[in-house]
Design an enzyme around this catalytic site. Structure first.
Site, PDB file in Angstrom:
ATOM      1  N   ALA A 135       2.468  -1.224   3.433  1.00  0.00           N
ATOM      2  CA  ALA A 135       3.147  -1.126   2.196  1.00  0.00           C
ATOM      3  C   ALA A 135       4.304  -0.052   2.223  1.00  0.00           C
ATOM      4  CB  ALA A 135       2.293  -0.645   1.006  1.00  0.00           C
ATOM      5  N   THR A 136       5.437  -0.411   1.523  1.00  0.00           N
ATOM      6  CA  THR A 136       6.387   0.389   1.636  1.00  0.00           C
ATOM      7  C   THR A 136       6.915   1.390   0.399  1.00  0.00           C
ATOM      8  OG1 THR A 136       7.563  -1.627   1.487  1.00  0.00           O
ATOM      9  CG2 THR A 136       7.459  -0.762   3.565  1.00  0.00           C
ATOM     10  N   THR A 137       8.222   1.006   0.025  1.00  0.00           N
ATOM     11  CA  THR A 137       8.858   2.021  -0.551  1.00  0.00           C
ATOM     12  C   THR A 137       8.287   2.393  -2.131  1.00  0.00           C
ATOM     13  OG1 THR A 137      10.780   1.340   0.413  1.00  0.00           O
ATOM     14  CG2 THR A 137      11.142   3.125  -1.403  1.00  0.00           C
ATOM     15  N   ALA A 168      11.883  -3.349   5.367  1.00  0.00           N
ATOM     16  CA  ALA A 168      10.653  -3.605   5.027  1.00  0.00           C
ATOM     17  C   ALA A 168      10.613  -3.535   3.451  1.00  0.00           C
ATOM     18  CB  ALA A 168       9.893  -2.459   5.708  1.00  0.00           C
TER      19      ALA A 168
END
Lengths: 240, 284
Positions: B53-55, B228
């Site tokens: 999972a990213t930002t 991403a």
């Protein structure tokens, strides 16, 4: 060598039951009543911190009378049981029946194997999607379970208060009316006293909570202060 | 012994009736340690493709704090999910967003939510915001073994401090280090770009609506430069998860309101690029 006195099992159990019953009868009663949008709990309790009614899980609440340290211990165990179950399965898989069974086994084991029974009486209640799916279980000091409907009274003069409620309670009553009935019944004079001795318990001396089925997840809510006073003022006390 | 918590006699085991602890995590460590994410038997070192999972971005405003997360999870160069949710209510007055190994992170969040609720039920009162932040720190520290194997979880925690009457943000590292951030912060692969954007757009005295807009802009900037991070998906109408935490509690910004913010941001940027092309600054 001295021989221990023989005590018959009947006598032993009877003594323990009498002991537990005496302890429970000393406490003030808790009344649990179904209303149109949920289940209401009320008791006379001047303490703001030492509760007799508490939240166990999303739709499940707990009410108790008797020795505070003993039922507090059971309450914490119930919260742990429910949270563990909800964490290992899913929140929907936690139900009052499983919890009532766990309490019943615990109370029963203590009653038969330990030197002193627990001096408590409990209610485990779960609010459903509609009044027909509400569940109320009443548990005694010896582990016996009763699946109750509509209303329950715990503690001291439970039989007399029960009769009082039975004469006035009807299905589908709104919250304000149910609370007015509960407060009236809690003020019932002691056995043998005149009807004029009926007390009116002020809102500040009451512990009131509801399981409200209209609330999204956690149905449990305590009612106190202005909210409670307004509700009590709005309710029409039903004469039995 | 995890599925059935009862002892053979059916009575609740002693771990349940032992007084003292108000922590669900401590109770699990005693009674069912295999349910804790960080307590699994040591695994051999190796690379497994797992979704990441990213930002996540968070910023304070007058009277609260906003947290927002994009909706993309990646597995290597592949998009594993385009509608994953990474911002959650931790309780009524706080939010937690996650970056890192998605599976573990979601489990940590679930445990954290339960930890706060468990404390509230047993003690009858809410933990302080610092208390909540410290609990999360302990949980992340418990995950250090997995982090060293490449399965790190890095949360961002934000909440409304009822004692101070202000929104606050806490960031973490994989060792459980807890740092209070002021004004704004961002974690995850797109955080470098989001942080740049926040630095320029954040200003004191923002209101909730303006802060939501800044959060969305920061995510759009991150998605612009980080593969991403997913930007708002306008054809599928998948918007970032944006939530505000104020004195009134945790509130997720609705799909429609967010759609309008996204449309505004897109319109402003379209106009900017059109102007640039017209003025001949853009060779296209």
């Amino acid at each position: 060598m001295s021989m221990p006195f023989y005590v018959s099992p009947e006598q032993l159990m009877k003594d323990r039951a009498d002991y537990a019953r005496k302890g429970i009868a000393r406490g003030r009663s808790v009344v649990v009543l179904a209303y149109d949008d949920g289940i209401a709990f009320a008791t006379e309790n001047p303490s703001r911190a030492l509760h007799k009614v508490s939240e166990i899980y999303d739709r499940i609440a707990f009410a108790a009378v008797g020795k505070y340290n003993e039922f507090e211990n059971l309450r914490v165990a119930g919260v742990r049981y429910a949270d563990l179950r909800g964490f290992s399965y899913d929140r929907r898989d936690v139900n009052a029946r499983g919890l009532a069974n766990a309490y019943a086994q615990t109370l029963g084991t203590v009653f038969t194997t330990e030197s002193k029974p627990l001096e408590v009486e409990l209610v485990v209640a779960e609010v459903g999607d509609d009044p027909a799916t509400d569940q109320i279980y009443r548990l005694s000091y010896d582990g016996s379970v009763a699946d109750e409907r509509d209303f329950v009274v715990l503690g001291g003069q439970s039989d007399r208060l029960r009769e009082e409620i039975a004469g006035a309670w009807t299905p589908g009553m709104p919250l304000a009316d149910v609370l007015a009935l509960a407060v009236r019944v809690l003020g019932t004079p002691a056995d043998g006293a005149e009807e004029d001795d009926r007390r009116v318990i002020p809102a500040a001396q009451l512990e009131v909570a509801v399981l409200d089925r209209t609330r999204p997840r956690r149905a449990f809510r305590r009612l106190s202060g202005v909210v409670l006073e307004d509700l009590l003022a709005a309710g029409t006390p039903t004469e039995p | 012994m995890t599925t059935d918590p009862l002892s053979p006699s059916g009575r609740l085991p002693h771990a349940f009736t032992t007084p003292g602890s108000s922590s669900f995590v401590d109770f699990l460590a005693q009674h069912a340690p295999d349910l804790l994410p960080g307590r699994r038997p040591p695994l051999p070192v190796g690379e497994v493709p797992v979704p990441h999972a990213t930002t996540i971005v968070a910023l304070t405003f007058d009277g609260g704090v906003v947290m927002a997360g994009d909706r993309r999870a990646t597995m290597g160069s592949q998009i594993a999910s385009r509608d994953i949710e990474k911002v959650f209510p931790a309780d009524d007055y706080s939010a937690v967003g996650i970056a890192g190994t998605a599976g573990l992170a979601v489990e940590v969040v679930r445990l954290f939510q339960l930890e706060l609720e468990h404390y509230e039920k047993i003690e009858g009162t809410l933990l302080s915001l610092d208390g909540k932040a410290n609990r999360l720190s302990t949980m992340i520290r418990g995950n250090l073994g997995l982090a060293l194997q490449g399965l790190a979880v890095v949360p961002l925690f934000a909440g409304y401090d009822l004692d101070r009457g202000a929104g606050r943000i806490f960031s973490y590292d994989v060792t459980g280090g807890r740092y209070e951030e002021h004004q704004h912060h961002s974690v995850g692969s797109g955080s470098v770009f989001a942080r740049g954007s926040l630095k320029k757009l954040w200003q004191p005295g923002l209101d909730a609506a303006a802060a939501v807009r800044v959060a969305v802009e920061a995510l759009v900037d991150a998605a612009d430069d980080d593969s991403a991070t997913g930007g708002p998906d306008r054809s599928r109408k998948i918007w970032p998860v944006v939530a505000t935490v104020t004195a009134a509690g945790y509130l997720r910004v609705g799909q429609e309101a967010l759609g309008e913010v996204v449309a505004q941001v897109a319109a402003d940027r379209d106009a900017q690029h059109a102007r640039a092309r017209r003025d001949g600054e853009d060779p296209r």
